[in-house]
Design a protein around this motif. Structure first.
Motif, PDB file in Angstrom:
ATOM      1  N   ARG A 193       0.849  -1.192   0.000  1.00  0.00           N
ATOM      2  CA  ARG A 193       0.000   0.000   0.000  1.00  0.00           C
ATOM      3  C   ARG A 193       0.888   1.247   0.000  1.00  0.00           C
ATOM      4  N   TRP A 194       0.404   2.284  -0.634  1.00  0.00           N
ATOM      5  CA  TRP A 194       1.115   3.572  -0.627  1.00  0.00           C
ATOM      6  C   TRP A 194       0.224   4.607   0.046  1.00  0.00           C
ATOM      7  N   PHE A 195       0.858   5.553   0.701  1.00  0.00           N
ATOM      8  CA  PHE A 195       0.093   6.582   1.408  1.00  0.00           C
ATOM      9  C   PHE A 195       0.651   7.968   1.106  1.00  0.00           C
ATOM     10  N   GLN A 196      -0.271   8.918   1.015  1.00  0.00           N
ATOM     11  CA  GLN A 196       0.127  10.316   0.808  1.00  0.00           C
ATOM     12  C   GLN A 196       0.253  11.074   2.124  1.00  0.00           C
ATOM     13  N   GLN A 197      -0.295  10.488   3.169  1.00  0.00           N
ATOM     14  CA  GLN A 197      -0.198  11.126   4.478  1.00  0.00           C
ATOM     15  C   GLN A 197       0.342  10.091   5.455  1.00  0.00           C
ATOM     16  N   THR A 198       1.255  10.507   6.284  1.00  0.00           N
ATOM     17  CA  THR A 198       1.872   9.551   7.201  1.00  0.00           C
ATOM     18  C   THR A 198       0.886   9.024   8.226  1.00  0.00           C
ATOM     19  N   GLU A 199      -0.191   9.767   8.477  1.00  0.00           N
ATOM     20  CA  GLU A 199      -1.148   9.294   9.480  1.00  0.00           C
ATOM     21  C   GLU A 199      -2.124   8.274   8.914  1.00  0.00           C
ATOM     22  N   GLY A 200      -1.920   7.886   7.658  1.00  0.00           N
ATOM     23  CA  GLY A 200      -2.786   6.871   7.085  1.00  0.00           C
ATOM     24  C   GLY A 200      -4.045   7.487   6.515  1.00  0.00           C
ATOM     25  N   TRP A 201      -4.995   6.630   6.163  1.00  0.00           N
ATOM     26  CA  TRP A 201      -6.168   7.184   5.495  1.00  0.00           C
ATOM     27  C   TRP A 201      -7.437   6.679   6.153  1.00  0.00           C
ATOM     28  N   THR A 202      -8.486   7.453   5.959  1.00  0.00           N
ATOM     29  CA  THR A 202      -9.747   7.246   6.655  1.00  0.00           C
ATOM     30  C   THR A 202     -10.868   7.162   5.633  1.00  0.00           C
ATOM     31  N   PRO A 203     -11.801   6.206   5.802  1.00  0.00           N
ATOM     32  CA  PRO A 203     -12.949   6.187   4.889  1.00  0.00           C
ATOM     33  C   PRO A 203     -13.952   7.285   5.227  1.00  0.00           C
ATOM     34  N   HIS A 204     -14.440   7.960   4.207  1.00  0.00           N
ATOM     35  CA  HIS A 204     -15.511   8.937   4.369  1.00  0.00           C
ATOM     36  C   HIS A 204     -16.744   8.307   3.735  1.00  0.00           C
ATOM     37  N   TYR A 205     -17.693   7.894   4.556  1.00  0.00           N
ATOM     38  CA  TYR A 205     -18.833   7.144   4.047  1.00  0.00           C
ATOM     39  C   TYR A 205     -19.836   8.055   3.353  1.00  0.00           C
ATOM     40  N   THR A 206     -20.386   7.541   2.237  1.00  0.00           N
ATOM     41  CA  THR A 206     -21.402   8.304   1.520  1.00  0.00           C
ATOM     42  C   THR A 206     -22.789   8.007   2.073  1.00  0.00           C
ATOM     43  N   ASP A 207     -22.932   6.840   2.723  1.00  0.00           N
ATOM     44  CA  ASP A 207     -24.233   6.402   3.240  1.00  0.00           C
ATOM     45  C   ASP A 207     -25.282   6.329   2.135  1.00  0.00           C
ATOM     46  N   SER A 208     -24.851   6.096   0.905  1.00  0.00           N
ATOM     47  CA  SER A 208     -25.794   6.023  -0.210  1.00  0.00           C
ATOM     48  C   SER A 208     -26.569   4.717  -0.197  1.00  0.00           C
ATOM     49  N   GLY A 209     -25.980   3.675   0.378  1.00  0.00           N
ATOM     50  CA  GLY A 209     -26.615   2.363   0.369  1.00  0.00           C
ATOM     51  C   GLY A 209     -26.477   1.642  -0.959  1.00  0.00           C
ATOM     52  N   VAL A 210     -25.826   2.260  -1.937  1.00  0.00           N
ATOM     53  CA  VAL A 210     -25.718   1.652  -3.263  1.00  0.00           C
ATOM     54  C   VAL A 210     -24.964   0.321  -3.212  1.00  0.00           C
ATOM     55  N   ASP A 211     -24.070   0.197  -2.243  1.00  0.00           N
ATOM     56  CA  ASP A 211     -23.287  -1.039  -2.125  1.00  0.00           C
ATOM     57  C   ASP A 211     -24.163  -2.248  -1.844  1.00  0.00           C
ATOM     58  N   LYS A 212     -25.331  -2.029  -1.263  1.00  0.00           N
ATOM     59  CA  LYS A 212     -26.216  -3.154  -0.930  1.00  0.00           C
ATOM     60  C   LYS A 212     -26.807  -3.801  -2.181  1.00  0.00           C
ATOM     61  N   ASN A 213     -26.700  -3.135  -3.310  1.00  0.00           N
ATOM     62  CA  ASN A 213     -27.318  -3.641  -4.537  1.00  0.00           C
ATOM     63  C   ASN A 213     -26.398  -4.546  -5.348  1.00  0.00           C
ATOM     64  N   PHE A 214     -25.192  -4.776  -4.858  1.00  0.00           N
ATOM     65  CA  PHE A 214     -24.220  -5.521  -5.654  1.00  0.00           C
ATOM     66  C   PHE A 214     -23.662  -6.696  -4.868  1.00  0.00           C
ATOM     67  N   GLU A 215     -23.778  -7.861  -5.448  1.00  0.00           N
ATOM     68  CA  GLU A 215     -23.242  -9.060  -4.819  1.00  0.00           C
ATOM     69  C   GLU A 215     -21.733  -9.116  -5.019  1.00  0.00           C
ATOM     70  N   PRO A 216     -21.000  -9.385  -3.976  1.00  0.00           N
ATOM     71  CA  PRO A 216     -19.533  -9.469  -4.115  1.00  0.00           C
ATOM     72  C   PRO A 216     -19.106 -10.836  -4.615  1.00  0.00           C
ATOM     73  N   LEU A 217     -19.376 -11.099  -5.906  1.00  0.00           N
ATOM     74  CA  LEU A 217     -19.046 -12.404  -6.469  1.00  0.00           C
ATOM     75  C   LEU A 217     -17.637 -12.385  -7.051  1.00  0.00           C
ATOM     76  N   CYS A 218     -16.827 -13.295  -6.599  1.00  0.00           N
ATOM     77  CA  CYS A 218     -15.460 -13.390  -7.090  1.00  0.00           C
ATOM     78  C   CYS A 218     -15.380 -14.407  -8.216  1.00  0.00           C
ATOM     79  N   PHE A 219     -14.524 -14.121  -9.160  1.00  0.00           N
ATOM     80  CA  PHE A 219     -14.303 -15.031 -10.281  1.00  0.00           C
ATOM     81  C   PHE A 219     -13.414 -16.188  -9.838  1.00  0.00           C
ATOM     82  N   GLY A 220     -12.505 -15.904  -8.923  1.00  0.00           N
ATOM     83  CA  GLY A 220     -11.620 -16.932  -8.384  1.00  0.00           C
ATOM     84  C   GLY A 220     -12.351 -17.697  -7.294  1.00  0.00           C
ATOM     85  N   PRO A 221     -11.778 -17.749  -6.100  1.00  0.00           N
ATOM     86  CA  PRO A 221     -12.479 -18.413  -4.999  1.00  0.00           C
ATOM     87  C   PRO A 221     -13.846 -17.766  -4.813  1.00  0.00           C
TER      88      PRO A 221
END
Ligand SMILES: [Fe+2]
Length: 192
Positions: free
Chosen positions: A148-176
């Motif tokens: 991983r690479w970082f632009q800030q030494t303190e690391g990075w933080t997620p800023h949530y959109t709270d859109s809920g759009v992620d609930k509409n997509f199944e996390p299907l992997c092609f591999g395992p």
């Protein structure tokens, strides 16, 4: 090799040049890097040393100040909580850059208001620019090791959109194959 999908049209792209072109048009960098520098069981220090030139070049390209190796396994303490931080749509104020050494995972990216999924595996380098809406989940083996690479030494933080759009997509992997439902830990997003 990555697999790029556009769920709205069931389009699946598995060839490197096409994946790279499709993502580049949205400002996302995708590259294939060789994995022959180090043995699979090498230490993080060995990885950072063996790929030192590429890591430094990436720092120059993106203004990153530090790099590390994240190593996630099924037995990693707090794994569910860790995954729950990142499997909901969010942005970062800096780029998210990963070179996958082992394991697999899926980045869902919102590109021009269209959701794409990029399943990454060993040898895949993905750079998601700051501000890009995205979320991430592991595959069934719940394993990923990546630089991983970082632009800030303190690391990075997620800023949530709270859109809920992620609930509409199944996390299907092609591999395992991803087995379980979306990770639910009860951890509120504002603690993350
Ligand atoms: Fe992220």
């Amino acid at each position: 090799m990555a697999v790029l999908r556009f769920p709205d049209t069931n389009e699946k792209i598995e060839m490197e040049p096409e994946i790279r072109a499709a993502l580049a048009s949205a400002g996302v960098d995708y590259e294939r890097w060789t994995l022959d520098r180090v043995p699979a069981d090498c230490s993080a220090e060995q990885v950072l040393d063996a790929y030192g030139d590429e890591i430094d070049e990436m720092k120059r390209r993106g203004g990153y100040v530090t790099a590390d190796v994240i190593d996630v396994k099924p037995e990693t303490p707090g794994l569910d909580a860790m995954l729950a931080r990142f499997d909901k749509e969010h942005t970062h104020s800096e780029d998210e850059v990963r070179f996958v050494l082992a394991g697999r995972g899926i980045f869902f990216l919102v590109l021009d208001e269209r959701v794409a999924s990029v399943e990454v595996g060993p040898g895949d380098m993905l750079r998601v620019p700051r501000g890009t809406k995205h979320w991430f989940t592991l595959c069934e083996d719940r394993r990923i090791r990546a630089v991983r690479w970082f632009q800030q030494t303190e690391g990075w933080t997620p800023h949530y959109t709270d859109s809920g759009v992620d609930k509409n997509f199944e996390p299907l992997c092609f591999g395992p194959v991803y087995l379980g439902p979306r990770v639910a830990t009860g951890i509120s997003v504002d603690r993350a």
